[in-house]
Design an enzyme around this catalytic site. Structure first.
Site, short mmCIF file in Angstrom:
data_model
loop_
_atom_site.label_atom_id
_atom_site.label_comp_id
_atom_site.label_asym_id
_atom_site.label_seq_id
_atom_site.Cartn_x
_atom_site.Cartn_y
_atom_site.Cartn_z
N ASP A 193 12.45 19.87 65.61
CA ASP A 193 12.42 20.79 64.47
C ASP A 193 11.28 20.32 63.56
O ASP A 193 11.41 19.32 62.86
CB ASP A 193 13.78 20.74 63.76
CG ASP A 193 13.78 21.53 62.45
OD1 ASP A 193 12.73 22.08 62.07
OD2 ASP A 193 14.85 21.59 61.81
N LYS A 219 6.36 27.64 54.98
CA LYS A 219 6.28 26.29 54.40
C LYS A 219 4.88 25.71 54.55
O LYS A 219 4.62 24.60 54.12
CB LYS A 219 7.28 25.37 55.10
CG LYS A 219 8.75 25.72 54.82
CD LYS A 219 9.65 24.65 55.37
CE LYS A 219 11.06 25.10 55.58
NZ LYS A 219 11.82 25.31 54.35
N1 C6P Z 1 14.51 24.02 54.65
C1 C6P Z 1 14.60 23.45 52.30
O1 C6P Z 1 14.56 23.73 51.10
P1 C6P Z 1 13.63 28.49 57.73
O2 C6P Z 1 14.61 28.76 56.64
O3 C6P Z 1 14.03 29.13 59.04
O4 C6P Z 1 12.21 28.76 57.36
O5 C6P Z 1 13.66 26.90 57.97
C2 C6P Z 1 14.86 26.26 58.28
C3 C6P Z 1 14.69 24.77 58.26
C4 C6P Z 1 14.85 24.08 59.46
N2 C6P Z 1 14.68 22.75 59.51
C5 C6P Z 1 14.36 22.02 58.41
C6 C6P Z 1 14.17 20.54 58.55
C7 C6P Z 1 14.20 22.67 57.18
O6 C6P Z 1 13.89 21.94 56.11
C8 C6P Z 1 14.38 24.06 57.10
C9 C6P Z 1 14.28 24.80 55.79
C10 C6P Z 1 14.34 24.54 53.30
O7 C6P Z 1 14.83 22.32 52.69
C11 C6P Z 1 15.14 25.77 53.02
S1 C6P Z 1 16.88 25.50 53.22
#
Ligand code: C6P
Length: 398
Positions: A193, A219
């Site tokens: 991930d 991100k």
């Molecule tokens: N973390 C945070 O504020 P998405 O939402 O699909 O773009 O990413 C999910 C996700 C998966 N793995 C990790 C390690 C992450 O940090 C995140 C997203 C954000 O920490 C939103 S909860």
């Protein structure tokens, strides 16, 4: 210390007075990314891989060159290994569904106590569908993955190991290459991930020796609604599709269907092609700066912030001080993180508070909520000074 980029390249910093310290949640967008998307809508907008007129060829070419840029960015063997999804969550769900359907009841999936819910819940759902076992690598007291019992957890029964490259709460950067070797010894699939790593450091999939990598565009200066699943071509080729419908097929009859080639087999329906093109522009922007420079710059910011925060009495920083990315979670005795965030907001400082979609990790920290500051290329030492000053005045208020 000057920033790696001029803040004025990011329209939001011209439009709003902000000390933005929440990039681990989502990053701000440079004008070039916004322009790239506006340009598609204004000059080249047509659905991709369908329209046989010039406009359609142009949008398809832009979409496919974005795939190429992203493949080069992570050193994939070919752009065919790049699947556009809606984000890291969608990429991991795709895998949990598609690889998951090949697993049997006695098989095991191994994750860790450090995972984001996006890398926990899809596997729990798979447990419900197939009866496989979900196991967890524990953490050390300093918030690193504890590999001391790995031989008991990574066994012949382990079919998938799925781990975060960098923790969104602790900032810990995990020893992916070391774990890849352990995973290969038992012939398991290794999923990384990369939601928090791809945006902040050089990530080379050949070097990491993983099988799949999931990450999100928003991100890493890109738009929302687009993310990536990278996978080794042969593995992708052997997987069943996840979503089905238009464009992911080769032939459809009333009785059955056959699948398009990889990557299109995994891109059912009209893709978020404008966002994908925006992500290509973001990757170009980051490549021009150089990911090694991004990483080194953020290391300086993070060390400076840790030093300053550590000087505040009763403030406890979670995780190990070494080998961490630009995310700092902390708690202050007798001040709820939510109250802190509200006070910082008065000074236009944006931090995230809560469980950060990592409740099992928060439980191991014995917390239900932490405050989290995270940095990116547009932050500088003065942002950290403002954070520290605002924290100090909040403490004096309480
Ligand atoms: N973390 C945070 O504020 P998405 O939402 O699909 O773009 O990413 C999910 C996700 C998966 N793995 C990790 C390690 C992450 O940090 C995140 C997203 C954000 O920490 C939103 S909860």
């Amino acid at each position: 210390m000057s920033t790696l980029v001029n803040k004025s390249e990011f329209p939001i910093f011209k439009n709003r007075k902000l000390t933005y310290l929440d990039s681990a949640s989502t990053s701000q967008k440079p004008k070039v990314v916004l322009d790239a998307m506006r340009n598609v809508y204004e000059n080249s907008n047509a659905n991709v891989h369908r329209a046989l007129y010039d406009l359609g060829s142009e949008s398809t070419e832009l979409y496919e060159s974005s795939r190429e840029l992203i493949a080069n960015f992570i050193n994939a063997n070919s752009s065919k290994e790049i699947i556009f999804t809606s984000g890291a969550t969608a990429s991991i769900n795709l895998l949990a569904y598609s690889i998951g359907s090949q697993l049997k009841e006695d098989d095991e999936v191994l994750i860790s106590h450090m995972e984001h819910h996006a890398n926990i819940v899809p596997w729990q759902q798979l447990v419900k569908r197939t009866g496989i076992k979900l196991k967890y690598l524990p953490l050390t007291g300093s918030g690193e993955i504890d590999l001391s019992k790995s031989s008991e957890l990574i066994t012949a029964k382990t079919k998938i190991v799925s781990l975060t490259h960098m923790s969104n709460v602790l900032g810990t950067i995990n020893p992916i290459k070391e774990i890849a070797k352990l995973t290969k010894m038992v012939g398991a699939i290794f999923i990384v991930d990369g939601a928090q790593s791809v945006s902040h450091m050089p990530v080379n999939v050949q070097d990491l020796e993983c099988d799949f990598l999931a990450f999100s565009g928003h991100k890493m200066l890109g738009p929302t609604g687009v993310g990536i699943l990278w996978g080794k071509f042969e593995l992708l080729n052997n997987l069943d599709p996840f979503l089905s419908g238009g464009e992911m097929i080769e032939k459809v009859t009333l009785e059955e269907s056959t699948w398009n080639e990889v990557p299109y087999k995994f891109e059912a329906g009209t893709p978020n092609y404008v966002q994908a093109i925006g992500l290509g522009a973001a990757v170009k922007f980051l490549s021009k700066i150089g990911m090694e420079n991004v990483h080194n710059y953020e290391k300086e910011l993070t060390s400076y912030a840790i030093e300053k925060l550590q000087s505040i009495p009763n403030l406890n920083i979670h995780g190990s001080p070494k080998n961490r990315g630009s995310v700092i979670s902390f708690n202050i005795e007798k001040i709820h993180p939510q109250d802190l965030a509200q006070f910082l907001n008065e000074d236009n400082i944006c931090i995230r508070v809560g469980h950060h979609c990592a409740q099992p990790l928060l439980e191991t920290l014995n917390e239900t909520s932490t405050a989290r500051a995270s940095f990116y290329i547009y932050n500088d030492f003065s942002d950290i000074d403002k954070l520290v000053d605002s924290i100090k005045s909040t403490i004096s208020y309480f």
